[in-house]
Structures are given as structure tokens and as C-alpha cells.
Design an enzyme around this catalytic site. Sequence first.
Site, PDB file in Angstrom:
ATOM      1  N   HIS A   1       0.810  -1.059  -0.280  1.00 26.80           N
ATOM      2  CA  HIS A   1       0.107  -0.095   0.032  1.00 26.80           C
ATOM      3  C   HIS A   1       0.755   0.906  -0.104  1.00 26.80           C
ATOM      4  O   HIS A   1       0.501   2.261  -0.308  1.00 26.80           O
ATOM      5  CB  HIS A   1      -0.788  -0.302   1.051  1.00 26.80           C
TER       6      HIS A   1
ATOM      7  N   ASP B   1       3.967   9.702  -0.666  1.00 22.85           N
ATOM      8  CA  ASP B   1       2.800   8.653  -0.016  1.00 22.85           C
ATOM      9  C   ASP B   1       2.250   8.182  -1.542  1.00 22.85           C
ATOM     10  O   ASP B   1       2.182   7.993  -2.377  1.00 22.85           O
ATOM     11  CB  ASP B   1       0.815   9.266  -0.377  1.00 22.85           C
TER      12      ASP B   1
END
Length: 755
Positions: A182, A390
Site C-alpha cells: 500500500h 504517499d
Amino acid sequence: MGLQPVNRFPAARPTEDARLLVVSNRLPLTLQRTEEGWKTGRSSGGLASAMDPFLRKGEGEWIGWSGDAGEQGNLERRAILAEWAEKERCFAVDLPEEVAAGFYEGYANRTLWPVFHNFPSQLRFDAKSWEAYVEANRIFSDKVVERYKPNDLIWVHDYHLMLLPQMLREKLPDAAIGFFLHIPFPSSEIFPVLPRREELLEGLIGADLLAFQTHGHLQQFRAALLRVLGLESKIAELALGSRPVRLEALPIGIAPEEYTHLLKSDDKTAQHYAEWVERYRGRRVLLAVDRLDYTKGVPERLRTYTHLLRSSPGLKEKVVLIQIAVPTREAIDTYQELRTEVNRLVGEINGKLGTPDWTPVVYINRSIEKSELVALYKLADVCWVGPLRDGMNLVAKEYVACKPEGDGLLVLSEFAGAAAEMGEALLINPYDEDRTAETIARALALDEQERRQRMTALHRRVLRNDVFHWGDRFLAALQAAASERGRYADTQPERLRPSEIHDAYVGANRRLLILDYDGTLVPFARRPQQAFPPAAALDLLNALGADSKNRVVIISGRSAENLERWFGTVQGLWLVAEHGTELRDPSAPKWEILRPQSTSDWKTTVMPILEHFVDRTPGSFVEEKKYALVWHYRMAEPEFGEWLANELVSMLEAMLAETELRAFRGEKIVEVKPVWANKGEAVERLLSSYADPDFIFAAGDDRTDEDLFNRLPERAWTVHVGSGPTRASFVTPDFQSLRRLLALFAEPWGARQAS
Ligand code: ADQ
């Protein structure tokens, strides 16, 4: 057991209704000890909603840490966990307190998290936390093995569980195992600073499928494989000795319904919205929603906002920044320091720039309800998503989903994974305060037509590429990867079981064992001189040679002097040097040259060319042998080394075309030598000096060994060590597994000696 039969991993055959085992650090349920007793909560995150249909369809299960590390014996708690298992199909993994702390706050969040987000200065490491990480992964693997049924699809999530795929592969060799990261994968400059990086990569490649948020992260992963493990891969596949690992970029989406439903028909949401429209009337609303993590760029945003207010006096009392910051990982110092810094910056902005009627920053440092979040998304004129790095960033997608009319505007950091697929947003570099402030001012002033065009395009895409689509794609890729394993195995050498080869060995009376050295009996050394045989390898050769039924030969690209120095003391050992140019019979007084008439005058012409390549390639060097020159680039920067090796070979090919010399690519080397100097040549000589062997065994790892396999009779047992195409009848993953097999050969002798 030593040798791995090549078909040990048959295709898993997932059926339409294959069960799914989701494995993640946390379950979609949470357990909390409150004053009134134990309390269970449910996370409504996108991942939980995405997995839900899959879990229900095939009676799937979710395995994860319960999140609390104490009181494992508490009866009430155990009853709750039992109910989760029965009613929700959620199976809690219990981690002892020390393991949980070292695993979660330690290696996962103090070591992996900063490195994977390109913040090496925040890295903290201690060996104890690493041990806890290994232990936690092991406890997870026990739980998965306990729950696993044949044909299940195992889907492992995220950086907490990077060792799990390989741990599972060892216990469940046939299972279909997928892994999704992720968070980003770090750049190849930064990844190598990670302590225990080799173990982590080896842990990951136990999977059939490795998927990343973006193509960029996938590329960084491939660069790390090459640089750290020396494994070359193709854009969508890594070929290991006995199986392929599929590589994919699969950007995660959200479950838009979770937001649009509240937007359209939830009273609480409508109420919040009405209240806030009133409160902020006459002001433009900038919204930021983050976990309070140093990767999310909160202080940078606050400084930029100060800059914006100072440089655009017209915005005074006309704009407000609502910053939602969910507390996170507060047991870690860096997070406490961040919290202090953010409090200070907010205080400073409001104190210095605010007026009695205007608070420029509304700061909410807690988790808010989804109805509030959706009302804020609906309200905001601009959503300011500014992470320094991110994996994806779901806030960007949630905001867009809450703007079905194409109003509002997304300002997005180019360092969020989301930027790769949300190009219609206004992109910013959050480190550049001046330019970001200009972009925010531009966003506030953008004409309606352009704004709508951008937002409508984004909205359509967010709805189309939702989290269900993502889940489907992942599982389809996992099923395909697992069946590919079977197809791949079919293209590999014939299946053979170690016990068969052992039986043949024991039953034979005249055995010929021909063994390559580097990469076959020992791993590659960075410098050829460093590869001095370890005692274990010498003991093995001594043990094999001591059996009078064996003739053992070391056949290597190394020089005669080198082999003599290392193996001269091993009883009865035959040596073949420089790939078959010289041979030593242990009973003869000196080395025999196989083509005595050959000269090496050519070296004076070739040497300057190789030296030129050494000058161009830091870390590379030339090794001079009697009949060969070798350019080694193992220590050079991998991709640069490969590129120059190609260039060198094509240059040499043109130059040597009319001669008996050839340039050969080997493991991180380019070797120039006469065409006749190959291991096949030596085979003829070995076979003629040892009549009618009833067991021939040969093992090697690179292209030079293919000549050897090629010239041996059909009945020979030929073994290729490692990955890649081969003519051998057998493959084995690495030198250790080959040594285990040879140790098995040596055993009957050892047993006889003992008796
Ligand atoms: P996170 O780092 O947690 O996830 P993100 O993708 O932004 O980052 O998800 C945060 C979630 O928390 C969003 O769903 C958001 O709505 C919610 N949230 C944020 N603030 C909140 C608040 N105050 N109250 C309630 N809810 C709040 C990791 C990676 C990301 C990747 C995701 C999914 O770091 O890069 O996008 O996983 O793969």
C-alpha cells in the site's frame, strides 16, 4: 532436502468460487478495553468494503492482529474473538506484548515506514525489533497455515508482513500467494540503507504476484532486486529458478457508494453541511484531511498557507483552511514532535494573522465521523492534498467522489501515488512553498469551465476505477500467476525426485562427478580472489573423493594456479582450469594443456580495449588468465554494468569475427577466449580417461556449464543451479541446496566409516 524437483509447484487450480484468505496487520474489527469492559468497533474503510463481497462469496476469511497485546488469557476477550471468528469470519492473531511493540512500533514503523517513504534520516533500527518483526510474521504464518484449505487464494497486505510470502511458500508450496504494497517502494538510492534489506526482498519473492500502487513503485522494486539480490527481472515478471513471480501496478480505489450514499441521503451529513455553510458564509474553504504523519506534509502546508496569506492580502478574512489531522502512532517520538510543531504553527498563524472575526486555520486533531467528513468534502472549494510521499492517498479520491457536479477543485502533490492517474488535478511540489501558494491562489480563482472540465474527468475515473475493480484485477492476476507457475514448470527440465538420484548414486560402482565451483558450490564473491573455499565445501569434496567408487572433478573458469592453491590438498580430486584449457590428473606430476599448440599473443590487442572499459566503469576490473581475459563488473552499478557489457561484446564481436577468439557473457563478466576453450572440450578427455562410468553427475550454474551438459551422454544426471534457461535435466534453486544433495551422496561413506 537438497535438490528440488522442478515441478514441485504445480499450478494451483483456483475455481470460480475459490476461497479468499485476506491477511493484514489489522482486522476490519477492533477490540478496545474501556471502563465498561471490552468494546468492539468496525472499520468501514475501503479495503474492508472491497474485501467483503469476496469474503462472502467463497466463505473467505480475514486474518489479522487483534490490535491489543495484553490479556490473552482473559475469558471475556476470548469469547469476543471466538464470536468474531464464527460470525464475521475474522480470525485474530494474538501477538505477545513484546513482539507486538517491536514489530509494530519498532521495525514496521520506525524502520520500514521512513525508508519506504524516502525519509532515511528518520530511520531507527535495533536488532531486537527486527527479531520481533520476524517473530510476528512467523506467528501470522502459523495462523494462515492453520486456516488454509487447498485452492484458497492468499492475499497478504502491506509492509508489516513482507516476510510472510516466503514463510508461507515454504509451508504451503502449492498455495496461490499474492502481496499488495500500500505504501510506495523507495528509490534505489535509498532502499539499500535499509537494515535487513536482503531478507525482506527474499521474503517478498515467495509470492506468485507482487503488486504496487504505481508503475513507478514497481520499477523501483525491480531496481532493488537487481541491486541488492542481483536478480534481473522483466517489466512484468521475475523468473526464479523454479517459478515465476508476476509483477503488477494496480492502483487502489475507493468504494464511492460509501460516500455518495451519505452525500445524497444522510440526515446527519445534511445537517453538518447546512450548519457549516452558514458558519463559513462569505469565505472560501480550503480542506486538508490527513493522518498526522510526517510524510503527509502538514507543517509544509501550514507554512505555505502563511506565505499565501502574506502574499495575497486580498484573501484576508475571505478564506479558511480546515485542517483535519487524525492522531496516529503517538508512542513514537517523531510523531509527538510533529504534533508539537503543528500545534505551534497553527497557533502562530491564528495568533499573528487572525482577527476577532476570523480564524485562518481551523485545526481538528481527532478522528471525525464519516458524515462530518463527507459534509466537509461537499463544502470545500479546494481540497489540498500535499503529502511529501504517499502510496496512493485516498483522500484525493474521496473528495472527488463527493463532487458529482464537477464543482470544487483538487490540488494534489506530485509525490502521491494518486498523481499518476489524476493528472487533471492541479499538481504541486509541496516542498516549494512559493509555487504551491501560487497554485492555491490559482485554484481559488480558476474559471468555472476549466474547473468543471478537470473535476468531471476526475470524477468519472474515480467512479470507474473503484476498489471493487481493483480487488477483481488483483485476484484475476493472482489466479493467472498461480496457473502460470504450472505452465512455467512444464517448460523447465524434466521432473526428477532427489530420492531417485540418490538411489542411482548408491547403486552405482563407477561414478563420475563433475562440479563447477563459483555459483555452484559457493555463492559468487564480489572479487574472484575472495572466494576461498569454505571448510564445508572442502570437507564435502574430501568426503566424496574418499569413496573409491568416485572420481570427482572440479571444472572451473579459474586459472590452474588458483585451483591448485585451493584444492591441491584434496585427495584424488581432478581439476580442470580455464573452462577446459588445462587439466590436472592428481596422480600426474603436472598440468596437461589440452591444446598445446595454441598461443595467447592476441592478448596484447584485446587488453587495451578491456582497460578502456575499466576506466569507464568504476568498480570493474580485468582478470588475466593463461588463455583468457575477463572483464568483471559485479561491483559496478548494475544497470550501467549491463549496458556497458552489451556494448563491449558487440565491439569485440566485430573485431574478433575472423579469429578463433570469441567474447562470452557470463555472470557479471565478459570473457574473451579461444572458441575451443570450453568445458565440453574437457568432457571428452575426462570420459576417455575413465572408462564406462555407470553414474555421471554434473552441476553448474552459468552458460559455460551448458557446454558441459551438452557434451555429456544422455544418461548423465545434469543439474542447473539457479534460474534461467538450461539444457540440464534438473534444476536446483541455489548452491546450498546442491551442497545438501552432495552431502547426502557423501553420507553412506560417512556412515560406513563410523561403523
Ligand atoms: P494512509 O496513510 O492511512 O493509507 P490515505 O490513503 O490518505 O492514507 O487514507 C486515509 C484514510 O483515513 C482515508 O480514507 C480518510 O478518509 C481517512 N481519514 C483521514 N483523516 C480522518 C479523520 N480525521 N477522521 C476520519 N477519517 C479520516 C495507506 C497508504 C496510502 C494508501 C492507503 C490505501 O499510506 O498511500 O492510499 O494505504 O492503499
